[in-house]
Write a protein that holds these residues in place. Structure first.
Motif, PDB file in Angstrom:
ATOM      1  N   LEU A 236     -10.756  -4.415  -7.859  1.00  0.00           N
ATOM      2  CA  LEU A 236     -10.138  -3.140  -8.225  1.00  0.00           C
ATOM      3  C   LEU A 236     -10.368  -2.107  -7.124  1.00  0.00           C
ATOM      4  O   LEU A 236      -9.448  -1.351  -6.763  1.00  0.00           O
ATOM      5  CB  LEU A 236     -10.707  -2.644  -9.552  1.00  0.00           C
ATOM      6  N   LEU A 237     -11.576  -2.065  -6.585  1.00  0.00           N
ATOM      7  CA  LEU A 237     -11.866  -1.137  -5.492  1.00  0.00           C
ATOM      8  C   LEU A 237     -11.000  -1.446  -4.265  1.00  0.00           C
ATOM      9  O   LEU A 237     -10.538  -0.529  -3.576  1.00  0.00           O
ATOM     10  CB  LEU A 237     -13.347  -1.213  -5.122  1.00  0.00           C
ATOM     11  N   LEU A 238     -10.777  -2.730  -4.025  1.00  0.00           N
ATOM     12  CA  LEU A 238      -9.935  -3.134  -2.903  1.00  0.00           C
ATOM     13  C   LEU A 238      -8.523  -2.584  -3.063  1.00  0.00           C
ATOM     14  O   LEU A 238      -7.931  -2.056  -2.116  1.00  0.00           O
ATOM     15  CB  LEU A 238      -9.907  -4.666  -2.820  1.00  0.00           C
ATOM     16  N   ILE A 239      -7.976  -2.688  -4.272  1.00  0.00           N
ATOM     17  CA  ILE A 239      -6.626  -2.184  -4.540  1.00  0.00           C
ATOM     18  C   ILE A 239      -6.583  -0.664  -4.397  1.00  0.00           C
ATOM     19  O   ILE A 239      -5.665  -0.107  -3.787  1.00  0.00           O
ATOM     20  CB  ILE A 239      -6.166  -2.613  -5.946  1.00  0.00           C
ATOM     21  N   LEU A 240      -7.574   0.014  -4.936  1.00  0.00           N
ATOM     22  CA  LEU A 240      -7.594   1.478  -4.891  1.00  0.00           C
ATOM     23  C   LEU A 240      -7.700   1.999  -3.457  1.00  0.00           C
ATOM     24  O   LEU A 240      -7.073   3.006  -3.101  1.00  0.00           O
ATOM     25  CB  LEU A 240      -8.752   2.006  -5.733  1.00  0.00           C
ATOM     26  N   LYS A 241      -8.475   1.312  -2.638  1.00  0.00           N
ATOM     27  CA  LYS A 241      -8.623   1.743  -1.251  1.00  0.00           C
ATOM     28  C   LYS A 241      -7.360   1.447  -0.442  1.00  0.00           C
ATOM     29  O   LYS A 241      -7.020   2.187   0.492  1.00  0.00           O
ATOM     30  CB  LYS A 241      -9.823   1.047  -0.611  1.00  0.00           C
ATOM     31  N   GLY A 242      -6.659   0.371  -0.813  1.00  0.00           N
ATOM     32  CA  GLY A 242      -5.476  -0.013  -0.060  1.00  0.00           C
ATOM     33  C   GLY A 242      -4.231   0.744  -0.469  1.00  0.00           C
ATOM     34  O   GLY A 242      -3.425   1.134   0.384  1.00  0.00           O
ATOM     35  N   CYS A 243      -4.066   0.961  -1.770  1.00  0.00           N
ATOM     36  CA  CYS A 243      -2.845   1.590  -2.290  1.00  0.00           C
ATOM     37  C   CYS A 243      -3.035   3.096  -2.410  1.00  0.00           C
ATOM     38  O   CYS A 243      -3.257   3.631  -3.510  1.00  0.00           O
ATOM     39  CB  CYS A 243      -2.467   0.971  -3.638  1.00  0.00           C
ATOM     40  N   GLN A 244      -2.921   3.773  -1.298  1.00  0.00           N
ATOM     41  CA  GLN A 244      -3.167   5.211  -1.273  1.00  0.00           C
ATOM     42  C   GLN A 244      -2.039   6.014  -1.906  1.00  0.00           C
ATOM     43  O   GLN A 244      -2.206   7.205  -2.180  1.00  0.00           O
ATOM     44  CB  GLN A 244      -3.381   5.669   0.175  1.00  0.00           C
ATOM     45  N   LYS A 245      -0.893   5.409  -2.141  1.00  0.00           N
ATOM     46  CA  LYS A 245       0.231   6.091  -2.788  1.00  0.00           C
ATOM     47  C   LYS A 245       0.223   5.895  -4.304  1.00  0.00           C
ATOM     48  O   LYS A 245       1.098   6.439  -5.007  1.00  0.00           O
ATOM     49  CB  LYS A 245       1.554   5.574  -2.228  1.00  0.00           C
TER      50      LYS A 245
ATOM     51  N   GLN B 207     -14.184   8.110  -7.983  1.00  0.00           N
ATOM     52  CA  GLN B 207     -14.326   8.822  -6.722  1.00  0.00           C
ATOM     53  C   GLN B 207     -13.485   8.193  -5.617  1.00  0.00           C
ATOM     54  O   GLN B 207     -13.026   8.878  -4.704  1.00  0.00           O
ATOM     55  CB  GLN B 207     -15.802   8.847  -6.304  1.00  0.00           C
ATOM     56  N   VAL B 208     -13.279   6.875  -5.708  1.00  0.00           N
ATOM     57  CA  VAL B 208     -12.478   6.179  -4.707  1.00  0.00           C
ATOM     58  C   VAL B 208     -10.990   6.447  -4.902  1.00  0.00           C
ATOM     59  O   VAL B 208     -10.192   6.270  -3.983  1.00  0.00           O
ATOM     60  CB  VAL B 208     -12.751   4.651  -4.770  1.00  0.00           C
ATOM     61  N   ALA B 209     -10.634   6.908  -6.097  1.00  0.00           N
ATOM     62  CA  ALA B 209      -9.216   7.047  -6.437  1.00  0.00           C
ATOM     63  C   ALA B 209      -8.830   8.476  -6.807  1.00  0.00           C
ATOM     64  O   ALA B 209      -8.246   8.710  -7.872  1.00  0.00           O
ATOM     65  CB  ALA B 209      -8.879   6.103  -7.581  1.00  0.00           C
ATOM     66  N   PRO B 210      -9.092   9.449  -5.949  1.00  0.00           N
ATOM     67  CA  PRO B 210      -8.674  10.816  -6.277  1.00  0.00           C
ATOM     68  C   PRO B 210      -7.163  10.987  -6.269  1.00  0.00           C
ATOM     69  O   PRO B 210      -6.629  11.943  -6.845  1.00  0.00           O
ATOM     70  CB  PRO B 210      -9.335  11.654  -5.172  1.00  0.00           C
ATOM     71  N   HIS B 211      -6.452  10.053  -5.603  1.00  0.00           N
ATOM     72  CA  HIS B 211      -4.999  10.146  -5.507  1.00  0.00           C
ATOM     73  C   HIS B 211      -4.307   9.662  -6.781  1.00  0.00           C
ATOM     74  O   HIS B 211      -3.115   9.885  -6.962  1.00  0.00           O
ATOM     75  CB  HIS B 211      -4.505   9.319  -4.319  1.00  0.00           C
ATOM     76  N   VAL B 212      -5.050   8.985  -7.663  1.00  0.00           N
ATOM     77  CA  VAL B 212      -4.456   8.478  -8.907  1.00  0.00           C
ATOM     78  C   VAL B 212      -4.426   9.620  -9.931  1.00  0.00           C
ATOM     79  O   VAL B 212      -5.470  10.088 -10.390  1.00  0.00           O
ATOM     80  CB  VAL B 212      -5.247   7.281  -9.459  1.00  0.00           C
TER      81      VAL B 212
ATOM     82  N   PRO C 169       0.794  -1.239   0.000  1.00  0.00           N
ATOM     83  CA  PRO C 169       0.000   0.000   0.000  1.00  0.00           C
ATOM     84  C   PRO C 169       0.816   1.273   0.000  1.00  0.00           C
ATOM     85  O   PRO C 169       0.359   2.306  -0.483  1.00  0.00           O
ATOM     86  CB  PRO C 169      -0.823  -0.114   1.292  1.00  0.00           C
ATOM     87  N   HIS C 170       2.014   1.232   0.539  1.00  0.00           N
ATOM     88  CA  HIS C 170       2.783   2.465   0.715  1.00  0.00           C
ATOM     89  C   HIS C 170       3.923   2.622  -0.281  1.00  0.00           C
ATOM     90  O   HIS C 170       4.605   3.647  -0.262  1.00  0.00           O
ATOM     91  CB  HIS C 170       3.355   2.525   2.135  1.00  0.00           C
ATOM     92  N   ILE C 171       4.160   1.623  -1.131  1.00  0.00           N
ATOM     93  CA  ILE C 171       5.318   1.707  -2.006  1.00  0.00           C
ATOM     94  C   ILE C 171       4.992   1.632  -3.490  1.00  0.00           C
ATOM     95  O   ILE C 171       5.787   2.066  -4.307  1.00  0.00           O
ATOM     96  CB  ILE C 171       6.356   0.612  -1.661  1.00  0.00           C
TER      97      ILE C 171
END
Length: 234
Positions: free
Chosen positions: A197-206, A222-227, A179-181
């Motif tokens: 896919l939602l699981l990955i997006l919620k977990g991988c915040q970086k 909406q779940v992936a504003p950081h992407v 999630p962090h790397i």
């Protein structure tokens, strides 16, 4: 007892339990039948590099049919040559591949291993602290590899998985252990279920770059504003 009369199937079973050093250094020198037995792929299913191949003293190259090591070969080159030799002897049956902590594989070697070792269940990357990316086309052993990357590869940032379908267990491993790397995730050639896919997006915040095969709906976006870069093929 005449060692030449030892049943070959029993001999092969014994040789699966000896190290690669013995398969190279001593077993071929016992007699012709033992030498012949070292060509059975089953003997090379578990490849454990206890030490660098650079330090191995091999028998004459005529015994192996392959000039493995030379006095002036660099250590990294020796590892690559011995790896290619051992994997070749296995004919794709390698299930475990473990390297010593100080080993350094060349660029592209992990992808090469993934292609040549479809039966791989365990890949120990030890202290490959400089590993930055992985491209893989098989799910076999991928969860174990992800766990090793999470523990040992702080510079890791790019994962490409080229398989027909990404299963839920692998998606969970990515989300929970990277999630962090992970900065870039390439799934453009893989089908993935929406909830995975939602699981990955919620977990991988970086996560900053994501390539997928299907169109992303508004809920996923909406779940992936950081992407920052969200690409899809359809």
């Amino acid at each position: 007892m005449d060692w030449n009369e030892f049943p070959v199937h029993c001999l092969v079973q014994v040789l699966t339990r000896v190290g690669m050093e013995s398969l190279v250094q001593t077993v071929p020198l016992v007699c012709k039948s033992w030498y012949d037995a070292t060509f059975y792929p089953q003997c090379w299913q578990r490849l454990v590099f206890h030490k660098s191949p650079y330090n191995l003293q091999t028998p004459k190259s005529s015994w192996l049919g392959f000039g493995l090591l030379h006095q002036h070969t660099e250590e990294d080159d020796a590892l690559e040559k011995f790896l290619h030799f051992a994997v070749g002897r296995s004919h794709g049956l390698v299930t475990e591949l473990i390297f010593p902590p100080q080993s350094r594989l060349k660029e592209g070697q992990i992808a090469w291993i993934a292609q040549r070792c479809p039966s791989l269940k365990l890949l120990s990357i030890c202290k490959w602290k400089d590993l930055e990316g992985l491209q893989i086309s098989s799910l076999i052993g991928l969860k174990t590899t992800i766990a090793n990357i999470s523990k040992n590869c702080p510079k890791f940032s790019h994962l490409s998985v080229y398989v027909p379908r990404l299963d839920g267990d692998v998606a969970l491993a990515i989300a929970s252990q990277l999630p962090h790397i992970t900065r870039t995730l390439d799934l453009r050639f893989s089908t993935i279920q929406r909830h995975d896919l939602l699981l990955i997006l919620k977990g991988c915040q970086k996560l900053e770059h994501l390539h997928i095969s299907d169109h992303a709906d508004d809920d996923i976006l909406q779940v992936a504003p950081h992407v920052r870069v969200f690409k899809h093929l359809n």
